[in-house]
Design an enzyme around this catalytic site. Structure first.
Site, PDB file in Angstrom:
ATOM      1  N   GLY A  37       0.841  -1.220   0.000  1.00 18.59           N
ATOM      2  CA  GLY A  37       0.000   0.000   0.000  1.00 18.59           C
ATOM      3  C   GLY A  37       0.858   1.246   0.000  1.00 18.59           C
ATOM      4  N   HIS A 440     -28.961  18.560 -11.875  1.00 22.09           N
ATOM      5  CA  HIS A 440     -29.354  19.683 -11.009  1.00 22.09           C
ATOM      6  C   HIS A 440     -30.075  19.143  -9.783  1.00 22.09           C
ATOM      7  CE1 HIS A 440     -30.887  23.614  -9.856  1.00 22.09           C
ATOM      8  NE2 HIS A 440     -32.055  23.020  -9.674  1.00 22.09           N
TER       9      HIS A 440
HETATM   10  P1  FAD Z   1       5.019   4.825  -2.368  1.00 18.96           P
HETATM   11  O1  FAD Z   1       3.603   4.910  -2.009  1.00 18.96           O
HETATM   12  O2  FAD Z   1       6.000   5.681  -1.650  1.00 18.96           O
HETATM   13  O3  FAD Z   1       5.435   3.308  -2.224  1.00 18.96           O
HETATM   14  C1  FAD Z   1       6.749   2.899  -2.417  1.00 18.96           C
HETATM   15  C2  FAD Z   1       6.967   1.640  -1.643  1.00 18.96           C
HETATM   16  O4  FAD Z   1       8.252   1.119  -1.972  1.00 18.96           O
HETATM   17  C3  FAD Z   1       6.984   1.833  -0.136  1.00 18.96           C
HETATM   18  O5  FAD Z   1       6.021   0.991   0.459  1.00 18.96           O
HETATM   19  C4  FAD Z   1       8.392   1.464   0.302  1.00 18.96           C
HETATM   20  O6  FAD Z   1       8.425   0.818   1.553  1.00 18.96           O
HETATM   21  C5  FAD Z   1       8.812   0.518  -0.809  1.00 18.96           C
HETATM   22  N1  FAD Z   1      10.254   0.425  -1.022  1.00 18.96           N
HETATM   23  C6  FAD Z   1      11.162   1.418  -1.034  1.00 18.96           C
HETATM   24  N2  FAD Z   1      12.382   0.910  -1.291  1.00 18.96           N
HETATM   25  C7  FAD Z   1      12.233  -0.418  -1.462  1.00 18.96           C
HETATM   26  C8  FAD Z   1      13.129  -1.483  -1.758  1.00 18.96           C
HETATM   27  N3  FAD Z   1      14.417  -1.267  -1.952  1.00 18.96           N
HETATM   28  N4  FAD Z   1      12.620  -2.715  -1.861  1.00 18.96           N
HETATM   29  C9  FAD Z   1      11.288  -2.963  -1.653  1.00 18.96           C
HETATM   30  N5  FAD Z   1      10.411  -1.996  -1.367  1.00 18.96           N
HETATM   31  C10 FAD Z   1      10.869  -0.735  -1.280  1.00 18.96           C
HETATM   32  N6  FAD Z   1      -1.169  11.782  -3.315  1.00 18.96           N
HETATM   33  C11 FAD Z   1      -2.388  11.950  -3.855  1.00 18.96           C
HETATM   34  O7  FAD Z   1      -2.564  11.713  -5.045  1.00 18.96           O
HETATM   35  N7  FAD Z   1      -3.448  12.354  -3.080  1.00 18.96           N
HETATM   36  C12 FAD Z   1      -3.319  12.640  -1.773  1.00 18.96           C
HETATM   37  O8  FAD Z   1      -4.285  13.015  -1.137  1.00 18.96           O
HETATM   38  C13 FAD Z   1      -2.047  12.501  -1.178  1.00 18.96           C
HETATM   39  N8  FAD Z   1      -1.870  12.752   0.131  1.00 18.96           N
HETATM   40  C14 FAD Z   1      -0.631  12.573   0.685  1.00 18.96           C
HETATM   41  C15 FAD Z   1      -0.471  12.855   2.037  1.00 18.96           C
HETATM   42  C16 FAD Z   1       0.764  12.674   2.637  1.00 18.96           C
HETATM   43  C17 FAD Z   1       0.938  12.990   4.085  1.00 18.96           C
HETATM   44  C18 FAD Z   1       1.863  12.178   1.854  1.00 18.96           C
HETATM   45  C19 FAD Z   1       3.193  11.957   2.497  1.00 18.96           C
HETATM   46  C20 FAD Z   1       1.700  11.902   0.518  1.00 18.96           C
HETATM   47  C21 FAD Z   1       0.457  12.099  -0.086  1.00 18.96           C
HETATM   48  N9  FAD Z   1       0.250  11.840  -1.438  1.00 18.96           N
HETATM   49  C22 FAD Z   1      -0.970  12.043  -1.999  1.00 18.96           C
HETATM   50  C23 FAD Z   1       1.341  11.322  -2.296  1.00 18.96           C
HETATM   51  C24 FAD Z   1       1.188   9.812  -2.498  1.00 18.96           C
HETATM   52  O9  FAD Z   1       1.193   9.175  -1.246  1.00 18.96           O
HETATM   53  C25 FAD Z   1       2.314   9.310  -3.383  1.00 18.96           C
HETATM   54  O10 FAD Z   1       2.315  10.035  -4.574  1.00 18.96           O
HETATM   55  C26 FAD Z   1       2.127   7.827  -3.688  1.00 18.96           C
HETATM   56  O11 FAD Z   1       2.123   7.061  -2.519  1.00 18.96           O
HETATM   57  C27 FAD Z   1       3.246   7.366  -4.624  1.00 18.96           C
HETATM   58  O12 FAD Z   1       3.107   6.008  -4.856  1.00 18.96           O
HETATM   59  P2  FAD Z   1       4.384   5.112  -5.203  1.00 18.96           P
HETATM   60  O13 FAD Z   1       3.867   3.752  -5.484  1.00 18.96           O
HETATM   61  O14 FAD Z   1       5.191   5.788  -6.215  1.00 18.96           O
HETATM   62  O15 FAD Z   1       5.281   5.139  -3.890  1.00 18.96           O
END
Ligand code: FAD
Length: 454
Positions: A37, A440
C-alpha cells in the site's frame, strides 16, 4: 527463481502494476520492504483523508445551528481519530493483499536491490534470496525531504520535530504546532490541527501558499485558513530547530516561534539510494529516475513508475504510470499525459485544478482569457454552505476556444475535477462544452455557469 516481471515497491505504482501485469499473463514478484500500500495507504493519502473527514464532521457539528440543528457539548477525540484511521488503513491494505493473492502475484517482504544483469535477466536480491526478472519495474516511491538545517537531526531524534509519518501516529494533540512548508501536505495538516483546536503556524519560504496551484485560488485558501486561525509566516526561511522552538528569518530579521511540536513538510525526494541502479546503468537526474511518457528508463526492460521518477508525486499519477508501463511491457501503445493530471488540496475548503493556471498560461505566452464564476451560482452549494463562497475559474484559449485549465475552490472540488480532466483530455471547446447537461442541483453546475459566461 525467474519471473517475467520483478517489481520493487508495493505502493500504488507497484501494486497496481503487479495486478495489471498478472492479469496480462506475466509471472510477477512484488518486493515490498515495509507495508503493502506504500505511503499512500499507510501514511499518506488515506490516513490524512481519514483525519480530515473526522475534523469535517466536528466542524459541521459545531456550526450546525444555521441549518436548524443544535448539537450540544460536541467534543473531539484525537486518539479515536487515530484508531479509526488505523482501522481504515488495515481494511484497505487487506483488500490490496487479497487482490494480489487472487491474481497469483508472489509478494515478498524484503528490501530489494539490483545487483546486475546476465543473459537470463536482471538480478535482484533481498538479502536472503536472489531472483531473476526478465523485466524490472522500480516503484520505490519517495521519502520526506529533510534539509540540513541546524538542529533538525537532533529534534527529529527527540520527537519534537516530526515528519508526516510520525505525526499520523501521534496519539494526543499538542497545544501548538509549527508546520514548515505551505504546500499540499502542510496545508492539509494545518486544516486538520487548527480545526481540532491546536494553534497552528505555517512557515513558508515563498510569498504564497500551495506551490504551483493557481495563485488566485490559493489566495482564497489562504484567507479561509487564516480566518480559521492559522498564523501564516510567508517569505520566511527556517534557520534553526531547538527543543520547543523554531527560528526563521524574514526580511533579515531572525524570529523565534515557540511550540510543542513541529512538522517538517517541505517536500519529498525519490527513494533511490542503495537500489543498485548504477549496476545496470539507469540514467538519473539527481535522485529521480529519468523516464519517458511510456515510463521506460534508459535501460530497455527497466521501467520506473510513481514518485520515484519525480515527475508528479501523486498517487493517481502513480496508478496511471503503472498502467502505461505494463501496457508497454505487453506491447500495447499507451502514454501518460502529464498535462491533464489534476492537483487537489483536500483542505477546508477543498481546492482542485487541472491544466494551465493563469500564471503558467501567461508564462508560456498563450493567447487566453480568464472566466470566473462564484460557486454560489450553484443552488446546491448555497444549500450546503451557509454564508460561504467559492470560485470556479476557467482558462480559455482565444481563437480555438479550447479549455486550457479549470480551477475550483469549494465543497466537492476533488470529486468534480475529473469532469474537467476529461474536458482537457478530449481537447473540448467552450461551444462543445456548453451543450453538456449537468445534473441539477449539483455543485458542479458552477462549471456549467462559468462555461456559459465564457
Ligand atoms: P510509495 O507509495 O512511496 O510506495 C513505495 C513503496 O516502496 C513503499 O512501500 C516502500 O516501503 C517501498 N520500497 C522502497 N524501497 C524499497 C526497496 N528497496 N525494496 C522494496 N520496497 C521498497 N497523493 C495523492 O494523489 N493524493 C493525496 O491526497 C495525497 N496525500 C498525501 C499525504 C501525505 C501525508 C503524503 C506523504 C503523501 C500524499 N500523497 C498524496 C502522495 C502519495 O502518497 C504518493 O504520490 C504515492 O504514494 C506514490 O506512490 P508510489 O507507489 O510511487 O510510492
Amino acid at each position: 527463481m525467474k519471473y517475467d516481471l520483478i517489481i520493487l515497491g508495493g505502493g500504488p505504482a507497484g501494486y497496481l502494476a503487479a495486478e495489471r501485469a498478472a492479469a496480462g499473463g506475466f509471472s510477477v514478484l512484488l518486493l515490498e520492504k515495509l507495508n503493502i500500500g506504500g505511503v499512500c495507504l499507510n501514511e499518506g493519502c488515506i490516513p490524512t483523508k481519514s483525519f480530515l473527514h473526522s475534523v469535517k464532521l466536528y466542524d459541521a457539528a459545531r456550526h450546525s445551528k444555521g441549518y436548524g440543528v443544535q448539537a450540544e457539548q460536541v467534543t473531539f477525540d484525537h486518539k479515536k481519530v487515530v484508531t479509526r484511521k488505523n482501522k481504515v488503513v488495515k481494511m484497505l491494505v487487506g483488500g490490496v493483499r487479497a487482490t494480489l493473492a487472487q491474481q497469483k502475484v508472489t509478494v515478498v517482504t524484503g528490501s530489494g536491490r539490483i545487483s546486475g544483469r546476465t543473459a537470463e535477466g536482471f538480478i535482484v536480491t533481498d538479502g536472503e534470496q536472489t531472483y531473476i526478472g526478465e523485466r524490472l519495474l522500480i516503484a520505490t516511491g519517495s521519502e520526506p525531504a529533510l534539509p540540513p538545517i541546524y538542529g533538525l537531526k537532533e529534534t527529529l531524534a527527540s520527537g519534537f520535530a516530526l515528519t508526516s509519518r510520525e505525526i499520523l501516529q501521534m496519539e494526543s494533540l499538542p497545544d501548538s504546532l509549527v508546520i514548515i512548508g505551505g504546500g499540499v501536505i502542510g496545508l492539509e495538516f494545518a486544516a486538520y490541527f487548527q480545526t481540532a483546536g491546536v494553534d497552528v503556524t505555517v512557515i513558508e519560504m515563498l510569498d504564497h501558499i500551495g506551490g504551483p496551484i493557481d495563485r488566485e485560488i490559493g489566495e482564497w485558501l489562504y484567507k479561509a485558513l487564516k480566518k480559521k486561525g492559522v498564523d501564516f509566516r510567508l517569505s520566511s526561511t527556517v534557520t534553526e530547530f531547538r527543543e520547543g522552538a523554531v527560528t526563521f528569518s524574514q526580511n533579515d530579521n531572525y524570529i523565534d516561534v515557540f511550540c510543542d511540536k513541529v512538522l517538517v513538510s517541505i517536500g519529498r525526494h525519490p527513494s533511490t539510494a542503495d537500489l543498485g541502479l548504477e549496476t545496470i546503468g539507469v540514467e538519473m537526474k539527481g535522485a529521480a529516475i529519468v523516464t519517458d511518457a511510456q515510463c521506460c528508463t534508459s535501460v530497455p526492460g527497466v521501467y520506473a513508475a510513481g514518485d520515484v521518477n519525480g515527475r508528479s508525486m501523486l498517487a493517481h499519477t502513480a496508478y496511471r504510470e503503472a498502467e502505461v508501463a505494463v501496457a508497454h511491457m505487453l506491447g500495447e501503445q499507451d502514454s501518460v499525459n502529464y498535462n491533464t493530471i489534476a492537483a487537489v488540496i483536500y483542505s477546508s475548503p477543498e481546492l482542485a485544478g487541472v491544466g494551465e493556471t493563469e500564471e503558467s498560461a501567461a508564462a508560456k505566452g498563450l493567447d487566453f482569457r480568464v472566466q470566473k464564476c462564484s460557486m454560489r451560482y450553484s443552488g446546491r452549494f448555497v444549500v450546503e454552505n451557509e454564508g460561504g463562497d467559492g470560485l470556479c475559474k476557467l482558462i480559455v484559449e482565444n481563437g480555438t476556444e479550447r479549455l486550457l485549465g479549470l480551477h475550483l475552490i469549494g465543497s466537492y472540488a476533488s470529486e468534480i475535477i475529473y469532469s474537467a480532466v476529461l474536458m482537457l483530455e478530449q481537447q473540448m471547446t467552450i461551444p462543445e462544452l456548453q451543450k453538456t447537461v449537468f445534473p441539477h442541483p449539483t455543485v458542479g453546475e458552477a462549471i456549467r455557469e462559468a462555461l456559459f459566461q465564457a
